[in-house]
Design a protein around this motif. Structure first.
Motif, short mmCIF file in Angstrom:
data_model
loop_
_atom_site.label_atom_id
_atom_site.label_comp_id
_atom_site.label_asym_id
_atom_site.label_seq_id
_atom_site.Cartn_x
_atom_site.Cartn_y
_atom_site.Cartn_z
N VAL A 87 0.85 -1.19 0.00
CA VAL A 87 0.00 0.00 0.00
C VAL A 87 0.88 1.25 0.00
O VAL A 87 1.82 1.38 0.78
CB VAL A 87 -0.96 0.01 1.21
N GLY A 88 0.59 2.16 -0.94
CA GLY A 88 1.36 3.39 -1.07
C GLY A 88 2.63 3.24 -1.89
O GLY A 88 3.42 4.17 -1.97
N ARG A 89 2.80 2.09 -2.53
CA ARG A 89 4.01 1.85 -3.31
C ARG A 89 3.71 1.73 -4.79
O ARG A 89 2.61 1.39 -5.20
CB ARG A 89 4.68 0.55 -2.83
N TRP A 90 4.74 2.00 -5.59
CA TRP A 90 4.68 1.87 -7.05
C TRP A 90 5.39 0.60 -7.48
O TRP A 90 6.45 0.27 -6.95
CB TRP A 90 5.38 3.05 -7.72
N VAL A 91 4.84 -0.10 -8.46
CA VAL A 91 5.52 -1.21 -9.12
C VAL A 91 5.30 -1.05 -10.62
O VAL A 91 4.38 -0.34 -11.03
CB VAL A 91 5.02 -2.60 -8.64
N GLN A 92 6.12 -1.70 -11.41
CA GLN A 92 5.90 -1.67 -12.86
C GLN A 92 5.84 -3.11 -13.36
O GLN A 92 6.72 -3.91 -13.07
CB GLN A 92 7.00 -0.92 -13.59
N ILE A 93 4.76 -3.41 -14.10
CA ILE A 93 4.58 -4.74 -14.68
C ILE A 93 4.21 -4.55 -16.15
O ILE A 93 3.24 -3.85 -16.46
CB ILE A 93 3.46 -5.53 -13.95
N ASN A 94 5.00 -5.14 -17.04
CA ASN A 94 4.77 -5.07 -18.49
C ASN A 94 4.58 -3.64 -19.00
O ASN A 94 3.70 -3.38 -19.81
CB ASN A 94 3.56 -5.91 -18.88
N GLY A 95 5.37 -2.71 -18.50
CA GLY A 95 5.31 -1.33 -18.97
C GLY A 95 4.22 -0.49 -18.32
O GLY A 95 4.09 0.69 -18.63
N VAL A 96 3.44 -1.09 -17.44
CA VAL A 96 2.35 -0.38 -16.77
C VAL A 96 2.79 -0.04 -15.34
O VAL A 96 3.17 -0.92 -14.58
CB VAL A 96 1.06 -1.22 -16.73
N ASP A 97 2.76 1.25 -15.01
CA ASP A 97 3.04 1.67 -13.64
C ASP A 97 1.79 1.44 -12.81
O ASP A 97 0.71 1.90 -13.17
CB ASP A 97 3.42 3.15 -13.60
N ILE A 98 1.96 0.74 -11.69
CA ILE A 98 0.82 0.43 -10.82
C ILE A 98 1.09 1.06 -9.46
O ILE A 98 2.17 0.91 -8.89
CB ILE A 98 0.62 -1.09 -10.66
N PHE A 99 0.09 1.79 -8.96
CA PHE A 99 0.17 2.37 -7.62
C PHE A 99 -0.92 1.72 -6.77
O PHE A 99 -2.09 1.74 -7.14
CB PHE A 99 -0.04 3.89 -7.65
N TYR A 100 -0.50 1.12 -5.65
CA TYR A 100 -1.46 0.47 -4.76
C TYR A 100 -1.95 1.49 -3.74
O TYR A 100 -1.21 1.93 -2.88
CB TYR A 100 -0.82 -0.74 -4.09
N ILE A 101 -3.21 1.85 -3.86
CA ILE A 101 -3.80 2.94 -3.10
C ILE A 101 -4.22 2.54 -1.69
O ILE A 101 -4.17 3.34 -0.77
CB ILE A 101 -4.98 3.58 -3.89
N SER A 102 -4.70 1.30 -1.52
CA SER A 102 -5.18 0.85 -0.21
C SER A 102 -5.40 -0.65 -0.24
O SER A 102 -5.23 -1.30 -1.27
CB SER A 102 -6.49 1.55 0.16
N THR A 103 -5.83 -1.18 0.90
CA THR A 103 -6.31 -2.56 0.93
C THR A 103 -7.75 -2.54 0.43
O THR A 103 -8.38 -1.48 0.39
CB THR A 103 -6.25 -3.13 2.36
N PRO A 104 -8.28 -3.70 0.01
CA PRO A 104 -9.66 -3.73 -0.50
C PRO A 104 -10.68 -3.22 0.52
O PRO A 104 -10.49 -3.36 1.73
CB PRO A 104 -9.90 -5.21 -0.81
N ILE A 105 -11.72 -2.63 0.01
CA ILE A 105 -12.79 -2.09 0.86
C ILE A 105 -13.75 -3.21 1.19
O ILE A 105 -14.19 -3.94 0.32
CB ILE A 105 -13.54 -0.97 0.13
N LYS A 106 -14.08 -3.31 2.46
CA LYS A 106 -15.03 -4.34 2.88
C LYS A 106 -16.14 -3.69 3.69
O LYS A 106 -15.95 -2.67 4.32
CB LYS A 106 -14.32 -5.39 3.73
N GLY A 107 -17.32 -4.30 3.65
CA GLY A 107 -18.42 -3.83 4.48
C GLY A 107 -19.49 -3.08 3.72
O GLY A 107 -19.29 -2.62 2.61
#
Length: 172
Positions: free
Chosen positions: A52-72
């Motif tokens: 959460v809060g980190r950037w990764v790159q997979i197959n040329g796509v920058d991915i930013f993980y914004i949070s854990t999944p929303i439940k409820g």
């Protein structure tokens, strides 16, 4: 041109069957691979709290993980505005200077905070709820109270969808 893709969940590995995660990721990969865009950023949730809060790159796509999944229940009135606000801050940081962006969201809830956007917004809504009555795809209601709760919840979601979609349409 750049594209900001707002996906619901982590694309790699796909979770919960994979279709809703796979579509935005595959679209982002194709846009980048065939040179239709300069940059593609996918924002998603992840089960892995350390991402959460980190950037990764997979197959040329920058991915930013914004949070854990929303439940409820009623997530769209509690957690979703907070997550949408975080998404908007990432968007504002990405959108420096004269860069042109398109914002593409797989759920309209992601756009709650997008009341002012200089860029086009595309909404690809995948959720059949609340547009389709629950009794058409679930077992019959056990009680009148449950049905009333569902009807109220569906009406709230429809009103929220209209509010968000009007904002996206009115900008043009």
């Amino acid at each position: 041109m750049n594209v900001l893709m707002l996906g619901p969940r982590e694309p790699i590995p796909t979770t919960k069957g994979g279709a809703i995660e796979k579509l935005p990721f595959d679209l982002a990969k194709a846009l980048k691979k065939y040179g239709f865009v300069r940059k593609v950023v996918l924002i998603a949730t992840t089960e892995k709290k350390d991402l959460v809060g980190r950037w990764v790159q997979i197959n040329g796509v920058d991915i930013f993980y914004i949070s854990t999944p929303i439940k409820g229940a009623l997530f769209y009135f509690t957690a979703m505005p907070q997550i949408s606000s975080r998404i908007k801050k990432v968007y504002e940081k990405l959108r420096n200077g004269d860069d042109e962006w398109i914002v593409h969201s797989t759920y309209f809830y992601n756009l709650i905070s997008f009341n002012k956007s200089a860029d086009p917004i595309i909404i690809s809504e995948f959720e059949h709820y609340p547009w389709m009555p629950e009794h058409l795809y679930h077992k019959p209601f056990i009680s009148t109270v449950r049905r009333m709760r569902w009807e109220l919840d569906a009406q709230l979601r429809i009103e929220l969808a209209h509010y968000i979609m009007r904002k996206a349409i009115m900008k043009r």
